[in-house]
Every structure is written in C-alpha cells, then in structure tokens.
Write an enzyme that holds these catalytic residues in place. Structure first.
Site, PDB file in Angstrom:
ATOM      1  N   ARG A  39     -17.927 -18.954  52.224  1.00  0.00           N
ATOM      2  CA  ARG A  39     -17.770 -17.668  52.919  1.00  0.00           C
ATOM      3  C   ARG A  39     -16.299 -17.259  52.877  1.00  0.00           C
ATOM      4  O   ARG A  39     -15.452 -17.971  53.414  1.00  0.00           O
ATOM      5  CB  ARG A  39     -18.220 -17.805  54.371  1.00  0.00           C
ATOM      6  CG  ARG A  39     -18.151 -16.526  55.211  1.00  0.00           C
ATOM      7  CD  ARG A  39     -18.528 -16.829  56.654  1.00  0.00           C
ATOM      8  NE  ARG A  39     -19.827 -17.459  56.752  1.00  0.00           N
ATOM      9  CZ  ARG A  39     -20.285 -18.085  57.839  1.00  0.00           C
ATOM     10  NH1 ARG A  39     -19.528 -18.151  58.929  1.00  0.00           N
ATOM     11  NH2 ARG A  39     -21.491 -18.637  57.837  1.00  0.00           N
TER      12      ARG A  39
ATOM     13  N   GLU B 137     -25.968 -25.911  65.716  1.00  0.00           N
ATOM     14  CA  GLU B 137     -26.729 -25.098  64.752  1.00  0.00           C
ATOM     15  C   GLU B 137     -27.545 -26.019  63.856  1.00  0.00           C
ATOM     16  O   GLU B 137     -26.984 -26.729  63.016  1.00  0.00           O
ATOM     17  CB  GLU B 137     -25.775 -24.242  63.908  1.00  0.00           C
ATOM     18  CG  GLU B 137     -24.938 -23.263  64.727  1.00  0.00           C
ATOM     19  CD  GLU B 137     -23.943 -22.480  63.875  1.00  0.00           C
ATOM     20  OE1 GLU B 137     -23.729 -22.845  62.696  1.00  0.00           O
ATOM     21  OE2 GLU B 137     -23.368 -21.516  64.397  1.00  0.00           O
TER      22      GLU B 137
ATOM     23  N   HIS C  99     -26.654 -25.852  59.949  1.00  0.00           N
ATOM     24  CA  HIS C  99     -25.261 -25.899  59.508  1.00  0.00           C
ATOM     25  C   HIS C  99     -24.873 -27.335  59.129  1.00  0.00           C
ATOM     26  O   HIS C  99     -24.902 -28.236  59.971  1.00  0.00           O
ATOM     27  CB  HIS C  99     -24.376 -25.383  60.645  1.00  0.00           C
ATOM     28  CG  HIS C  99     -22.907 -25.368  60.355  1.00  0.00           C
ATOM     29  ND1 HIS C  99     -22.162 -24.207  60.322  1.00  0.00           N
ATOM     30  CD2 HIS C  99     -22.022 -26.364  60.108  1.00  0.00           C
ATOM     31  CE1 HIS C  99     -20.897 -24.500  60.072  1.00  0.00           C
ATOM     32  NE2 HIS C  99     -20.793 -25.813  59.939  1.00  0.00           N
TER      33      HIS C  99
END
Length: 269
Positions: A106, A240, A243
C-alpha cells in the site's frame, strides 16, 4: 521616455516570472514516479492461482471510492512474502481452498488518503457497513487509522480463504443500502470468502482474531487461515483477522510510495 522604460522593464519582469513558473510546472510534471526495489514482485508472477480482489482499487471500501495510488487491481509484495504465500496456497489447494488477497503493498499516498478521509467528519457515506458502532472522531484513537502502515513496507497483506470451485457473486453496486460488516453472512455485502464472522475491514471488536463471541465454524475458519500462515512465518495482527505480515521483513523501517501498477515494477530508472 522614463515611464516607457519602466513599463518595458515591468513587462520583461512579468514575462520572466511567467516563464519560470511554466518551466517549474513542466519540471514537476516530468518528475518520474518512484519505483519499487528489485525484490518487489507482482504476486501473480509467483502464484497466478491466488485470487485477487483489490478493494482499494474499487469503491467498495470504507472511504467509498478508489484510493490514491491504486492504478491497477494488483497485489505487489516483497519476493519472500509472495513465495511464502505460494507455499500456503499449495497447502490449501490440496484441501479444496484458495487464498484471496484484498490488499498487499500500500503506497504512502494511499495511507495519506485514509488520514484525510478520517479527518473529514462530514464524510460518513460508508459508515453503515464498515464502522456502524464507531464514532468517526475515534478512528485514530482506537487504532483503525494511522499515519503509517506496515503495508507500505511491502510484506504485509490482507487476505482470506475461499472454498473451491469459486462461483459467481453479486457485484457491489455503489449506492445500494449498506449492511453492517458483522451481520450474518447471508446479509453482508457479497463476498465468496469463508464465513469469518465479519467482512473485511470491519471496524469493530468482532474482527479481533480471538474475539470470544466468534465461535463454531466462523472461529474454525479463522484458525484455518491463521494456522496455515503462521506455520510459514506470517504474524497476525490480533485486531484484524485478515491482516498478516511475513517475517523477517526485508524493509522493516522503510515506507514506500511507488504507485500500485506494473510499471512500478518494470519501468525502472
């Protein structure tokens, strides 16, 4: 005559300023984009069987539009992370499953986009699905949004497991009524993932990997993902279920900003 010379000098000075600004603008436009180091790869080049649904290239995310820096729906990772996913995929394929990635590398510009969105308290278009129980003023304090992301280092990914064979799913249509990400699987936004108890990017404590309210098959599905990956060197973020970070990271302290596109990998300077 003096006035004329002054007027001429003024015009010359104004023209010089304009030329300088134009040249600076042209230079800025011509500035090359940052490129990925040579050990970054497209996941599809390492394992083309892993399904990719890059959510931040689409409007189906907590912002509600494509995120800055996502120019292609492409998973990019450091080579060691991609190779480890390939090993995990081989194990799952033998059991009738496949990995599916929602996000991989990202760029920092995408993280900056998240920060700007979080600061705009008037923009709550996707609240009904992704953070129905969280006040947007708390997104930073509660850790859902941060100025830096491990994804930008290239060895972190968001992913799930899909049962094979994969059938067609109803496409996401912007503007349709939103359903909370923790609703029963049949009511949530369409996804072919195993039922993990919540959807991807659910800003809710139910998304914590070991939340005690997640039991039965939902918990078993989370453990299938966790055990498969952790046996190969991946570390889960406890808040999460989707993740994971491959360790050791080749770039543990570097946050990259090259755009998500094949040109970042092939058009090297």
């Amino acid at each position: 005559m003096t006035r004329l010379r002054r007027a001429v000098r003024g015009l010359i000075a104004a023209a010089a300023v304009l030329l300088t600004a134009t040249a600076a603008s042209a230079t800025a436009r011509a500035a090359p984009e940052p490129k990925a180091p040579k050990d970054f790869v497209a996941l599809s080049a390492v394992d083309p069987t892993i399904i990719q649904e890059i959510r931040y290239f689409t409007p189906h995310n907590f912002v509600g539009r494509r995120i800055d820096g996502y120019r292609q729906p492409l998973c990019i990772l450091t080579r060691p992370a991609a190779q480890a996913l390939h090993t995990a995929q081989k194990q799952l394929l033998r059991k009738g499953y496949s990995l599916k990635v929602y996000d991989c590398y990202r760029p920092q510009r995408a993280v900056d986009h998240f920060v700007r969105w979080a600061q705009d308290l008037d923009d709550q278009a996707m609240k009904g699905e992704f953070y129905p129980n969280v006040d947007k003023t708390r997104l930073f304090e509660d850790g859902y949004i941060a100025a830096k992301s491990g994804h930008s280092r290239g060895s972190t990914m968001d992913l799930t497991i899909v049962e094979l064979p994969v059938g067609p799913i109803r496409p996401y249509v912007p503007g349709t009524p939103l359903v909370p990400c923790y609703a029963p699987e049949a009511e949530r936004s369409p996804d072919d993932s195993l039922d993990m108890g919540t959807g991807f990017d659910c800003f809710d404590t139910l998304a914590h990997t070991f939340d005690p309210r997640i039991q039965g098959q939902q918990r078993a599905n989370r453990m299938l993902l966790k055990n498969t990956l952790e046996n190969l060197g991946f570390v889960n973020l406890a808040e999460e279920w989707w993740h994971y970070t491959y360790k050791p990271e080749p770039y543990p302290d570097t946050y990259f900003d090259f755009p998500v596109t094949r040109q970042s990998l092939t058009a090297r300077r």
